[in-house]
Motif scaffolding. Structure first.
Motif, PDB file in Angstrom:
ATOM      1  N   HIS A   1       2.437  -1.203   0.250  1.00  0.00           N
ATOM      2  CA  HIS A   1       2.505  -0.032  -0.619  1.00  0.00           C
ATOM      3  C   HIS A   1       1.803   1.163   0.010  1.00  0.00           C
ATOM      4  O   HIS A   1       2.285   2.304  -0.079  1.00  0.00           O
ATOM      5  CB  HIS A   1       1.879  -0.343  -1.975  1.00  0.00           C
ATOM      6  N   ASP A   2       0.653   0.935   0.629  1.00  0.00           N
ATOM      7  CA  ASP A   2      -0.074   2.040   1.261  1.00  0.00           C
ATOM      8  C   ASP A   2       0.718   2.638   2.420  1.00  0.00           C
ATOM      9  O   ASP A   2       0.721   3.864   2.610  1.00  0.00           O
ATOM     10  CB  ASP A   2      -1.440   1.564   1.747  1.00  0.00           C
ATOM     11  N   GLU A   3       1.390   1.784   3.187  1.00  0.00           N
ATOM     12  CA  GLU A   3       2.220   2.290   4.281  1.00  0.00           C
ATOM     13  C   GLU A   3       3.394   3.105   3.744  1.00  0.00           C
ATOM     14  O   GLU A   3       3.733   4.166   4.290  1.00  0.00           O
ATOM     15  CB  GLU A   3       2.728   1.126   5.136  1.00  0.00           C
ATOM     16  N   LEU A   4       4.008   2.615   2.673  1.00  0.00           N
ATOM     17  CA  LEU A   4       5.119   3.344   2.077  1.00  0.00           C
ATOM     18  C   LEU A   4       4.649   4.669   1.477  1.00  0.00           C
ATOM     19  O   LEU A   4       5.356   5.688   1.567  1.00  0.00           O
ATOM     20  CB  LEU A   4       5.809   2.491   1.017  1.00  0.00           C
ATOM     21  N   LEU A   5       3.465   4.675   0.889  1.00  0.00           N
ATOM     22  CA  LEU A   5       2.904   5.916   0.355  1.00  0.00           C
ATOM     23  C   LEU A   5       2.711   6.934   1.479  1.00  0.00           C
ATOM     24  O   LEU A   5       3.056   8.122   1.334  1.00  0.00           O
ATOM     25  CB  LEU A   5       1.575   5.634  -0.341  1.00  0.00           C
ATOM     26  N   ALA A   6       2.190   6.473   2.605  1.00  0.00           N
ATOM     27  CA  ALA A   6       1.972   7.368   3.740  1.00  0.00           C
ATOM     28  C   ALA A   6       3.294   7.936   4.254  1.00  0.00           C
ATOM     29  O   ALA A   6       3.379   9.132   4.596  1.00  0.00           O
ATOM     30  CB  ALA A   6       1.242   6.624   4.859  1.00  0.00           C
TER      31      ALA A   6
END
Length: 285
Positions: free
Chosen positions: A68-73
């Motif tokens: 999720h954090d990678e997708l947010l970035a």
């Protein structure tokens, strides 16, 4: 000016963005997607979209492309590179590229991940002031509408036919009751002020905006019933509206040519749109 598109780890000008002709999203619609709203350069309901993405991936046993954090970035980087202050970010995850076969490929086949932006006015939509017209059509989609797949041919056909009939969208009907719109959830408000919307099941998409609006409606004291409603109930309603990531809350002022209420956006829908946008902006990340 060309957009920048994200394809499998690379940020590319849209003219250079490519995906394999053997990608299962292309060959079989073996893919899911999410559309996240951008307001003021920030993302609306992002965590809820990620939770629904996880559910869609799990239901189809699709591999997870990134955290999720990678997708947010990636979402934030795309919005920044394309200068999107207000609009949408579309994300699609496919089962990846493999030789054409109805059997799923080996589990270690890398998934494909594609994202692109669309800049558009969302807060100041003319339809929010005038309302939209819908035409009813039979719901001929597959049975797992709760999974947000890219199998969108029939909704596209239905919306095109609705516009041909002089409407703006279609409400799909199955077994005598309304399921949803072509890309949105359907709601009505009765004469006594009760908000009625279809209960969650395999028959409808579990809308992120739907959930937020129902929560805000309950907080404002509105009575809510999650149940099926017929087309005749909708035509007899005091107000009607749709919810989606791109529409927020939009009033429906006619169904099959028959006016809903007095044929103009009503006070309940106007208020729900107002408080939804306020909350969305407040909680954006």
């Amino acid at each position: 000016m060309s957009r920048i598109v994200y394809v499998n780890g690379a940020y590319l000008p849209e003219a250079e963005a490519r995906i394999s002709v053997f990608d299962r999203g292309f060959l079989f619609a073996d893919a899911v997607y999410e559309v996240t709203t951008v307001l003021g350069g920030k993302l609306i309901d992002f965590r809820a979209h990620m939770a629904r993405l996880d559910r869609s991936l799990s239901e189809l046993k699709l591999p997870t492309p990134a955290s999720h954090d990678e997708l947010l970035a990636i979402h934030r980087e795309l919005a920044a590179r394309n200068g999107v202050d207000e609009g949408l970010i579309y994300m699609q995850v496919t089962r990846g590229a493999a030789d054409r076969d109805f059997l799923f490929p080996p589990q270690d086949t890398p998934p494909s991940l594609v994202l692109f932006t669309q800049t558009m006015a969302l807060r100041d939509k003319p339809a929010a002031r005038t309302g939209i017209r819908v035409a009813s059509m039979p719901d001929l989609r597959w049975g797992r509408r709760d999974i947000k797949t890219v199998q969108l041919l029939y909704p596209s056909m239905a919306k095109t036919e609705a516009v041909r009939r002089g409407a703006d969208d279609a409400w799909l009907v199955e077994d005598g009751v309304v399921t949803e719109g072509t890309s949105n959830n359907a709601h009505i408000v009765t004469a006594d002020g009760t908000l009625i919307t279809r209960d969650l099941s395999h028959s409808i998409l579990h809308g992120i905006t739907r959930a937020a609006v129902l929560r805000l409606a309950a907080d404002s004291g509105l009575k809510i019933e999650e149940r099926s409603f017929t087309l005749d109930e909708a035509k007899a309603a005091k107000e009607a509206f749709i919810t989606s990531a791109s529409a927020f809350v939009l009033p429906v002022v006619s169904i099959d040519g028959a006016a809903v209420g007095d044929g103009a956006p009503g006070p309940v829908v106007r208020k729900l749109r107002e408080i939804y946008i306020e909350e969305a902006v407040r909680t954006a990340i």
